[in-house]
Design a protein around this motif. Sequence first.
Motif, mmCIF file in Angstrom:
data_model
loop_
_atom_site.group_PDB
_atom_site.id
_atom_site.type_symbol
_atom_site.label_atom_id
_atom_site.label_comp_id
_atom_site.label_asym_id
_atom_site.label_seq_id
_atom_site.Cartn_x
_atom_site.Cartn_y
_atom_site.Cartn_z
ATOM 1 N N ILE A 1 -8.496 -4.879 -1.249
ATOM 2 C CA ILE A 1 -8.163 -3.470 -1.002
ATOM 3 C C ILE A 1 -8.051 -2.801 -2.366
ATOM 4 O O ILE A 1 -7.142 -3.098 -3.149
ATOM 5 C CB ILE A 1 -6.851 -3.345 -0.213
ATOM 6 N N ILE B 1 0.833 -1.207 0.000
ATOM 7 C CA ILE B 1 0.000 0.000 0.000
ATOM 8 C C ILE B 1 0.864 1.253 0.000
ATOM 9 O O ILE B 1 0.669 2.166 -0.808
ATOM 10 C CB ILE B 1 -0.950 -0.002 1.210
ATOM 11 N N PRO C 1 -5.841 3.975 -1.721
ATOM 12 C CA PRO C 1 -6.925 3.053 -1.374
ATOM 13 C C PRO C 1 -8.234 3.807 -1.118
ATOM 14 O O PRO C 1 -8.240 4.849 -0.462
ATOM 15 C CB PRO C 1 -6.425 2.387 -0.096
ATOM 16 N N GLY D 1 -7.689 0.383 -4.875
ATOM 17 C CA GLY D 1 -7.123 1.720 -4.962
ATOM 18 C C GLY D 1 -7.396 2.380 -6.302
ATOM 19 O O GLY D 1 -7.991 1.772 -7.203
ATOM 20 N N ASN E 1 -5.601 -3.001 -7.420
ATOM 21 C CA ASN E 1 -6.103 -3.574 -6.169
ATOM 22 C C ASN E 1 -5.228 -4.709 -5.678
ATOM 23 O O ASN E 1 -4.397 -5.250 -6.414
ATOM 24 C CB ASN E 1 -7.564 -4.017 -6.311
#
Length: 334
Positions: A241, A141, A149, A243, A247
């Motif tokens: 997750i 991330i 995100p 973004g 992802n």
Amino acid sequence: MKSDMIMRVGIVGAGWIAEKAAITLNGLQNCVCHAIASRSQEKAEAFAQKWNVSKAYGSYQELYADPDIDLVYVATPHSHHFEVTRDALMASMPCLVEKAFMANHAQSESIIKLAHERGIFLAEAIWTRYQPVVKMVRDLISSGRIGTPRLVTATLGYSMGEKPRIMRPDLCGGALLDLGVYALNFVRMFFPADIVSMVSQCVKSDSGMDLTNAISIVLSDGMLCNLQSSAACVGDNIGVIAGTDGNLIIDNINNPQKITVNTHDMEFVEDIHVPQQITGYEYQFIACREALLSGLKEPHEMPHEETLYIMSLMDELRKKWGVHYPMDDQDWSL
């Protein structure tokens, strides 16, 4: 405990979670399952023989009195965590308590206060918090691989039938404390911003326990999190997750084995696998050993403040759903 010493663990409760812990400890070099305690001497001895445990006790108090134990692992049902942990702490025993930590926030607050007052190590055994996958996902991330995100989805479901621990209020039944706790932790592990809105629904059993639930959370940083858990059906158990530029798909929020990275247009980039496990439980025992060696009273991976926050969220959800335990009516101050 010295840095070169083996951490000797005493397990309270002889169910399948205790067996998983024993398997794990048998596979570690610097930790060992030293003792098992059950309410039955016969059951304790059978467990000890099966899993090569040195000592078997037919009462919990006998285990607390064993001077050779470095850490007590509380592996009883949620409904019994308070009394077991309280008695272990009063015997000055460091404790690792299986999730969900307690029945409710009031119990959790009282037990954590007791540990602080007595200066004794205490941790919640929410195993995903301790696993290497947490840093792996955080690094992905922060590297910008998926952009910013914006959305998290997570589901955990198992078809658990009519198990008493799911159906009975006195055993803190329902999906939330058993399964939903993982979905809430999945969000908090990676996105600890304040919650500004939380709405939810649940389908209850005839006994009043939540069998299937859905929770939608908005965080102060603009994240939307949609979570589902069920003790009534087989879920995909996937966490995503998402973004602005791609992802991350985590294959199992209960015990992640693989992270799939996709680009902006859902083009596959790579699969990233976690290190080979014994069971996945090993990381919480390793973290406890390191914390005890460092003189800490709580682990970095799951601090007491976070345990209390998760318990408060689950209290709030149960109140909204009308899911009630007998423990909710009692005063748990010590």
